[in-house]
Every structure is written in structure tokens, then in C-alpha cells.
Write a protein that holds these residues in place. Structure first.
Motif, PDB file in Angstrom:
ATOM      1  N   THR A 120       0.837  -1.203   0.000  1.00 45.09           N
ATOM      2  CA  THR A 120       0.000   0.000   0.000  1.00 45.09           C
ATOM      3  C   THR A 120       0.872   1.253   0.000  1.00 45.09           C
ATOM      4  N   TRP A 121       1.933   1.234   0.795  1.00 47.86           N
ATOM      5  CA  TRP A 121       2.842   2.385   0.841  1.00 47.86           C
ATOM      6  C   TRP A 121       3.509   2.603  -0.514  1.00 47.86           C
ATOM      7  N   GLU A 124       1.113   4.309  -2.708  1.00 51.48           N
ATOM      8  CA  GLU A 124       0.970   5.712  -2.326  1.00 51.48           C
ATOM      9  C   GLU A 124       2.122   6.550  -2.866  1.00 51.48           C
ATOM     10  N   ARG A 125       3.338   5.996  -2.826  1.00 51.94           N
ATOM     11  CA  ARG A 125       4.502   6.703  -3.375  1.00 51.94           C
ATOM     12  C   ARG A 125       4.333   6.930  -4.879  1.00 51.94           C
ATOM     13  N   ALA A 128       1.692   9.626  -5.470  1.00 49.70           N
ATOM     14  CA  ALA A 128       2.244  10.950  -5.185  1.00 49.70           C
ATOM     15  C   ALA A 128       3.191  11.396  -6.293  1.00 49.70           C
ATOM     16  N   ARG A 170      -4.455   4.770  -6.171  1.00 52.22           N
ATOM     17  CA  ARG A 170      -5.015   5.124  -4.861  1.00 52.22           C
ATOM     18  C   ARG A 170      -6.125   4.173  -4.430  1.00 52.22           C
TER      19      ARG A 170
END
Length: 244
Positions: A120-121, A124-125, A128, A170
Motif C-alpha cells: 500500500t505504501w 501511495e509513493r 504521489a 489510490r
């Protein structure tokens, strides 16, 4: 239906090939190489020549509906899916247990639970970086390529593909392909599941869980952080042997 497809080869069997999220056009064709009969390669919305995905598209039910529509149109009896594609095919198998004779599920990312924190991280990176622009995205994509591997213009092509997919990056980590894996016990298809030991987006434990949910599944685990890059020849051999 927002998906596009292209057929290669001729005759039977007809094998559907479903790519992963953000796959380049060349990457999407990798699992089709060397397979017998007709190979039908799908291009999902937001990828390649397909239109952008409509709002709220990025869930496994929507993707599976597009994939199933193509499968029915081309009368595919076999299917290969990578990551997101594997999840969509797993969803189809749960809802339509007799739809395919053979399924090859490469690098499944989730089954009945959302992706793990590390995955998930990572998403997210990427999301972004999409907002920050192409250069930031290229840096992240390049950092994930194993050292010493020649990939040509892959980093640029992959970054270009991901620029259209911020919503997917996302939304998908919170989605699950099959809420109740017990539904897969009714599937009598021959299934090949291929996982990897060190791929942070596709944990080996997920591949093991997917294989265990089917009655007639074979599991192969490759030692790699990015098997679509490092183990293309072995992947093609495994698929050709399974689908020949």
C-alpha cells in the motif's frame, strides 16, 4: 466495455492474456509469447490505446466484467493474468467456476484481504509521484529495476503508462478480488500460480494462498524481486509447458 484487445496467431486453443496495472504494451505481450493457437491480449482502460477509465472503475468486479466480456467475445477457453489481471481472472473463476479450462495466475497481489502495508505504501509513493510529474515517477520506477538488468526504454514507457493511473494507484490497494475464497473450491480448472520470493508488491504468501484456494492448482515460486524483468525466459517456459 472500455477494454481493447488484439489477436495474435490462429486456431485453437484461444488464450486470453490480461496484463497488470501500468503495464507497457510490450510488457503486456510477454505472457503471450510462444503459446499455441490464438493469443488475445487485452488492453485495460487507462492503458495503451484504450480510453481512460470512467469514475469508480478501479475495483476487481469492474475489471473482471471487462475481461469476461472479451473472453466471451473471442470464445477463450484459457487465460493468463498478471497481478491485476490475475485478480480479475480469480474473480471470474469465483463467479463462473466452469468458465475456463486452464488458468495461469502470475504474481497475484491479493485474494480476500487488501494489500499489505508495504505494498500500500509503494502504491501511495507512485500516486504521489504521478502528481509530482514524470521525472519523479521515472526515478521511482528506475529504483525498482534490479541492478545489472538491461531494460531499454522500459522506465520511460512504464512511467508514461502510470501517469494515466493515479486513481487506480489510490483505489486498488483497498480492493480484494474474492471476498470469500471458499467459492474457488467449485472451480475444476487446471490452475498454475506463479509467485516470487522478494517482490514487495506481490508477496509469496499471497501466491500460496491463491494456489491453496483452488482444487487443482500447481504453485511455482521464483527467486526474484521483479520476475517479469529478471525471469522472462522461465516464465515463458512455465506458461508454454502448462498451456501447450
Amino acid at each position: 466495455m472500455g477494454a481493447r484487445w488484439a489477436a495474435h496467431g490462429r486456431g485453437s486453443p484461444v488464450t486470453l492474456v490480461v496484463h497488470g496495472l501500468g503495464a507497457t504494451e510490450g510488457e503486456a505481450r510477454i505472457p503471450a509469447s510462444g503459446l499455441p493457437g490464438t493469443r488475445v491480449v487485452i488492453t485495460l482502460p487507462g492503458h495503451g490505446s484504450a480510453p481512460d477509465a470512467p469514475p469508480s472503475y478501479w475495483n476487481y468486479a469492474s475489471v473482471a466484467a471487462d475481461v469476461l466480456a472479451v473472453a466471451d467475445e473471442v470464445e477463450a477457453t484459457r487465460a493468463v493474468g498478471v497481478s491485476l489481471g490475475a485478480g480479475a481472472l480469480t474473480r471470474i473463476a469465483a463467479d463462473h467456476p466452469g468458465r475456463f479450462e486452464r488458468l495461469a495466475l502470475l504474481l497475484p497481489a491479493a485474494l480476500d484481504r487488501p494489500r499489505e502495508v508495504a505494498a500500500t505504501w509503494a502504491f501511495e509513493r507512485l500516486a504521489a509521484a504521478v502528481a509530482d510529474g514524470p521525472e519523479a515517477l521515472r526515478e521511482i520506477v528506475a529504483a525498482d529495476i534490479p541492478a545489472g538488468i538491461e531494460v531499454g526504454d522500459y522506465v520511460d514507457r512504464r512511467a508514461e503508462a502510470l501517469l494515466r493511473l493515479e486513481d487506480a494507484l489510490r483505489e486498488l490497494p483497498e480492493q480484494v478480488p474474492v471476498p470469500d475464497p471458499a467459492a474457488l473450491a467449485a472451480v475444476r480448472s487446471e490452475v498454475l500460480v506463479i509467485g516470487a520470493t522478494d517482490d514487495p508488491l506481490h508477496p509469496a504468501e499471497v501466491a500460496k494462498a491463491v494456489a491453496a484456494a483452488f482444487v487443482r492448482a500447481r504453485l511455482e515460486i521464483l527467486s526474484s524481486t521483479a520476475p517479469m524483468v529478471t525471469h522472462r525466459r522461465e516464465l515463458r517456459r512455465l506458461l508454454a509447458d502448462f498451456l501447450r
